[in-house]
Design a protein around this motif. Structure first.
Motif, PDB file in Angstrom:
ATOM      1  N   VAL A 124       0.878  -1.165   0.000  1.00 38.66           N
ATOM      2  CA  VAL A 124       0.000   0.000   0.000  1.00 38.66           C
ATOM      3  C   VAL A 124       0.922   1.223   0.000  1.00 38.66           C
ATOM      4  CG1 VAL A 124      -1.816   1.252   1.220  1.00 38.66           C
ATOM      5  CG2 VAL A 124      -1.764  -1.248   1.275  1.00 38.66           C
ATOM      6  N   GLY A 125       0.995   1.896  -1.132  1.00 39.96           N
ATOM      7  CA  GLY A 125       1.975   2.965  -1.259  1.00 39.96           C
ATOM      8  C   GLY A 125       3.369   2.372  -1.410  1.00 39.96           C
ATOM      9  N   THR A 126       4.360   3.071  -0.868  1.00 37.79           N
ATOM     10  CA  THR A 126       5.753   2.646  -0.987  1.00 37.79           C
ATOM     11  C   THR A 126       6.118   1.660   0.117  1.00 37.79           C
ATOM     12  OG1 THR A 126       6.354   4.792  -1.938  1.00 37.79           O
ATOM     13  CG2 THR A 126       8.148   3.428  -1.071  1.00 37.79           C
ATOM     14  N   LEU A 127       6.738   0.567  -0.274  1.00 35.71           N
ATOM     15  CA  LEU A 127       7.142  -0.450   0.689  1.00 35.71           C
ATOM     16  C   LEU A 127       8.544  -0.186   1.205  1.00 35.71           C
ATOM     17  CD1 LEU A 127       5.986  -3.859  -0.841  1.00 35.71           C
ATOM     18  CD2 LEU A 127       5.133  -2.784   1.246  1.00 35.71           C
ATOM     19  N   ASP A 128       8.795  -0.639   2.428  1.00 35.97           N
ATOM     20  CA  ASP A 128      10.147  -0.711   2.951  1.00 35.97           C
ATOM     21  C   ASP A 128      10.973  -1.615   2.033  1.00 35.97           C
ATOM     22  OD1 ASP A 128      11.921  -0.493   5.615  1.00 35.97           O
ATOM     23  OD2 ASP A 128      12.049  -2.541   4.826  1.00 35.97           O
ATOM     24  N   ALA A 130      13.069  -3.944   2.535  1.00 33.27           N
ATOM     25  CA  ALA A 130      13.045  -5.357   2.924  1.00 33.27           C
ATOM     26  C   ALA A 130      11.741  -6.016   2.501  1.00 33.27           C
ATOM     27  CB  ALA A 130      13.235  -5.491   4.433  1.00 33.27           C
ATOM     28  N   ASP A 131      10.627  -5.309   2.658  1.00 29.44           N
ATOM     29  CA  ASP A 131       9.334  -5.859   2.258  1.00 29.44           C
ATOM     30  C   ASP A 131       9.254  -6.002   0.749  1.00 29.44           C
ATOM     31  OD1 ASP A 131       8.628  -5.853   4.919  1.00 29.44           O
ATOM     32  OD2 ASP A 131       7.462  -4.004   4.804  1.00 29.44           O
ATOM     33  N   GLU A 132       9.813  -5.029   0.026  1.00 34.93           N
ATOM     34  CA  GLU A 132       9.822  -5.106  -1.437  1.00 34.93           C
ATOM     35  C   GLU A 132      10.641  -6.309  -1.896  1.00 34.93           C
ATOM     36  OE1 GLU A 132       8.837  -4.450  -5.203  1.00 34.93           O
ATOM     37  OE2 GLU A 132       8.092  -3.177  -3.580  1.00 34.93           O
ATOM     38  N   ALA A 133      11.787  -6.536  -1.253  1.00 31.49           N
ATOM     39  CA  ALA A 133      12.606  -7.701  -1.596  1.00 31.49           C
ATOM     40  C   ALA A 133      11.854  -8.998  -1.315  1.00 31.49           C
ATOM     41  CB  ALA A 133      13.915  -7.661  -0.811  1.00 31.49           C
ATOM     42  N   LEU A 134      11.156  -9.049  -0.181  1.00 34.81           N
ATOM     43  CA  LEU A 134      10.370 -10.232   0.167  1.00 34.81           C
ATOM     44  C   LEU A 134       9.303 -10.509  -0.883  1.00 34.81           C
ATOM     45  CD1 LEU A 134       9.384 -12.437   2.178  1.00 34.81           C
ATOM     46  CD2 LEU A 134       7.997 -10.637   3.254  1.00 34.81           C
ATOM     47  N   CYS A 135       8.588  -9.474  -1.273  1.00 34.83           N
ATOM     48  CA  CYS A 135       7.526  -9.620  -2.269  1.00 34.83           C
ATOM     49  C   CYS A 135       8.084 -10.139  -3.590  1.00 34.83           C
ATOM     50  CB  CYS A 135       6.822  -8.272  -2.456  1.00 34.83           C
ATOM     51  SG  CYS A 135       5.438  -8.316  -3.609  1.00 34.83           S
ATOM     52  N   GLN A 136       9.177  -9.534  -4.046  1.00 35.15           N
ATOM     53  CA  GLN A 136       9.762  -9.937  -5.323  1.00 35.15           C
ATOM     54  C   GLN A 136      10.358 -11.335  -5.251  1.00 35.15           C
ATOM     55  OE1 GLN A 136       9.442  -8.360  -8.272  1.00 35.15           O
ATOM     56  NE2 GLN A 136       8.086  -7.017  -7.085  1.00 35.15           N
ATOM     57  N   ALA A 137      10.989 -11.662  -4.130  1.00 36.63           N
ATOM     58  CA  ALA A 137      11.574 -12.995  -3.976  1.00 36.63           C
ATOM     59  C   ALA A 137      10.504 -14.076  -4.041  1.00 36.63           C
ATOM     60  CB  ALA A 137      12.335 -13.079  -2.657  1.00 36.63           C
ATOM     61  N   THR A 138       9.366 -13.821  -3.419  1.00 36.14           N
ATOM     62  CA  THR A 138       8.287 -14.807  -3.429  1.00 36.14           C
ATOM     63  C   THR A 138       7.737 -14.984  -4.840  1.00 36.14           C
ATOM     64  OG1 THR A 138       7.747 -14.056  -1.194  1.00 36.14           O
ATOM     65  CG2 THR A 138       6.167 -15.506  -2.259  1.00 36.14           C
ATOM     66  N   LYS A 139       7.597 -13.879  -5.542  1.00 38.31           N
ATOM     67  CA  LYS A 139       7.135 -13.952  -6.938  1.00 38.31           C
ATOM     68  C   LYS A 139       8.140 -14.716  -7.808  1.00 38.31           C
ATOM     69  CE  LYS A 139       5.478 -11.067 -10.742  1.00 38.31           C
ATOM     70  NZ  LYS A 139       5.289  -9.669 -11.239  1.00 38.31           N
ATOM     71  N   GLU A 140       9.418 -14.459  -7.596  1.00 38.45           N
ATOM     72  CA  GLU A 140      10.446 -15.158  -8.365  1.00 38.45           C
ATOM     73  C   GLU A 140      10.477 -16.650  -8.040  1.00 38.45           C
ATOM     74  OE1 GLU A 140      13.956 -12.880  -7.515  1.00 38.45           O
ATOM     75  OE2 GLU A 140      13.062 -11.070  -8.387  1.00 38.45           O
ATOM     76  N   SER A 141      10.215 -17.002  -6.788  1.00 35.33           N
ATOM     77  CA  SER A 141      10.129 -18.413  -6.412  1.00 35.33           C
ATOM     78  C   SER A 141       8.963 -19.093  -7.123  1.00 35.33           C
ATOM     79  CB  SER A 141       9.987 -18.549  -4.897  1.00 35.33           C
ATOM     80  OG  SER A 141      11.110 -18.023  -4.235  1.00 35.33           O
ATOM     81  N   LEU A 142       7.830 -18.378  -7.215  1.00 37.35           N
ATOM     82  CA  LEU A 142       6.694 -18.889  -7.977  1.00 37.35           C
ATOM     83  C   LEU A 142       7.080 -19.114  -9.431  1.00 37.35           C
ATOM     84  CD1 LEU A 142       3.682 -19.496  -8.566  1.00 37.35           C
ATOM     85  CD2 LEU A 142       3.321 -17.027  -8.718  1.00 37.35           C
ATOM     86  N   GLU A 143       7.751 -18.142 -10.028  1.00 35.61           N
ATOM     87  CA  GLU A 143       8.140 -18.262 -11.432  1.00 35.61           C
ATOM     88  C   GLU A 143       9.080 -19.446 -11.654  1.00 35.61           C
ATOM     89  OE1 GLU A 143       9.684 -14.357 -11.928  1.00 35.61           O
ATOM     90  OE2 GLU A 143       7.718 -13.462 -12.360  1.00 35.61           O
ATOM     91  N   ALA A 144       9.959 -19.708 -10.680  1.00 34.40           N
ATOM     92  CA  ALA A 144      10.852 -20.867 -10.781  1.00 34.40           C
ATOM     93  C   ALA A 144      10.051 -22.164 -10.733  1.00 34.40           C
ATOM     94  CB  ALA A 144      11.890 -20.828  -9.658  1.00 34.40           C
ATOM     95  N   GLY A 145       9.048 -22.208  -9.862  1.00 41.05           N
ATOM     96  CA  GLY A 145       8.187 -23.384  -9.804  1.00 41.05           C
ATOM     97  C   GLY A 145       7.404 -23.595 -11.084  1.00 41.05           C
ATOM     98  N   ILE A 146       6.895 -22.509 -11.626  1.00 41.87           N
ATOM     99  CA  ILE A 146       6.142 -22.601 -12.884  1.00 41.87           C
ATOM    100  C   ILE A 146       7.014 -23.180 -13.990  1.00 41.87           C
ATOM    101  CG2 ILE A 146       5.076 -21.227 -14.724  1.00 41.87           C
ATOM    102  CD1 ILE A 146       4.052 -19.342 -12.489  1.00 41.87           C
TER     103      ILE A 146
END
Length: 266
Positions: A124-128, A130-146
């Motif tokens: 919501v708005g600009t992320l910290d 660390a939170d931005e890294a967490l969000c992107q890392a989780t998305k990248e993990s999904l992409e690796a699984g796909i």
């Protein structure tokens, strides 16, 4: 949106015909539309209950039904999990979004008897950072699984790809992420949760085979701290035990002879 207990392994992950995959993709497109609408509405001052109302309206206007509403008594159409809530957060009029919140929204829809299931995480708005890294890392993990959803692979090849993707993200972002214990993806089709359970980590080469038309809901969940969780008194909301923030990304994906097919795209 499923825990480890209760799902048994099978020799081949259930297969769908080309027409059935198209039907699942139609259900998935409804889910994608609902998630887009929710993300656009998730501004400071919005309640998570208002996001639920928006998602339900989008789903019903498409001629579909929310998968989650009434599922084992679940009272809403989405799961809205904010900050330290990992999954299964119940939307509430009292929960008001604020700048910097990290929001995970899980959504499912049933169209013509077929299910779609997907989740996104956003700020919501600009992320910290660390939170931005967490969000992107989780998305990248999904992409690796796909990417591992190819005929001839086994179930845990997808699990191992998710884990490997997580470790690659750790190196990329210079942070350690907790892979949430006991939760993962699942088979899906005419039911939302089907065999087999898909762990988000583990050795490759085990479990049922992926064949053309095999479908899984792939859903990594990472945290900035612990791997361990607890369930709140509402019997649904899963939080990190240390209060660290969590992220959750999910797509419904088919293995095909032409490569992975994401069935929850708009």
């Amino acid at each position: 949106m499923i825990a480890l207990a209760g799902l048994r392994s099978r020799k081949v992950v259930p297969q769908r015909s080309a027409a059935e995959l198209d039907a699942m993709a139609a259900a998935g497109a409804v889910v994608a539309a609902a998630l887009r609408a929710v993300r656009e509405a998730a501004v400071p001052g919005a309640s998570t209950l208002s996001l639920d109302s928006i998602a339900e309206a989008v789903i019903r206007e498409a001629g579909a039904r929310p998968s989650f509403l009434g599922y084992h008594g679940y009272p809403a159409s989405i799961c809205a999990s904010v900050n330290d809530r990992v999954v299964h957060g119940i939307p509430s009029a009292a929960e008001i979004l604020a700048p910097g919140d990290l929001v995970s929204v899980d959504c499912g829809a049933i169209l013509d008897g077929w299910h779609g299931d997907a989740a996104i995480t956003f700020g919501v708005g600009t992320l910290d950072p660390a939170d931005e890294a967490l969000c992107q890392a989780t998305k990248e993990s999904l992409e690796a699984g796909i990417a591992a959803m190819t005929p001839g692979n086994r179930l845990t090849d997808v699990s191992h790809a998710i884990e490997t993707g997580t470790h690659a993200a750790e190196a990329r972002y210079g942070r350690t992420f907790g892979i949430v214990e006991g939760y993962g993806g699942h088979g899906i089709g005419r039911q939302m949760h089907m065999d087999p359970f898909l762990p988000n980590e583990g050795p490759p080469g085990r479990g049922p085979l992926l064949a053309p038309g095999s479908v899984l809901a792939i859903e990594p969940m990472l945290t900035l701290g612990t791997r361990k969780t607890l369930v709140l008194d509402d019997q649904w909301t899963v939080t990190t035990v240390d209060g660290s923030r969590a992220a959750h990304w999910e797509h419904t994906v088919a293995a095909t002879e032409d490569g992975p097919r994401i069935l929850t795209l708009g």
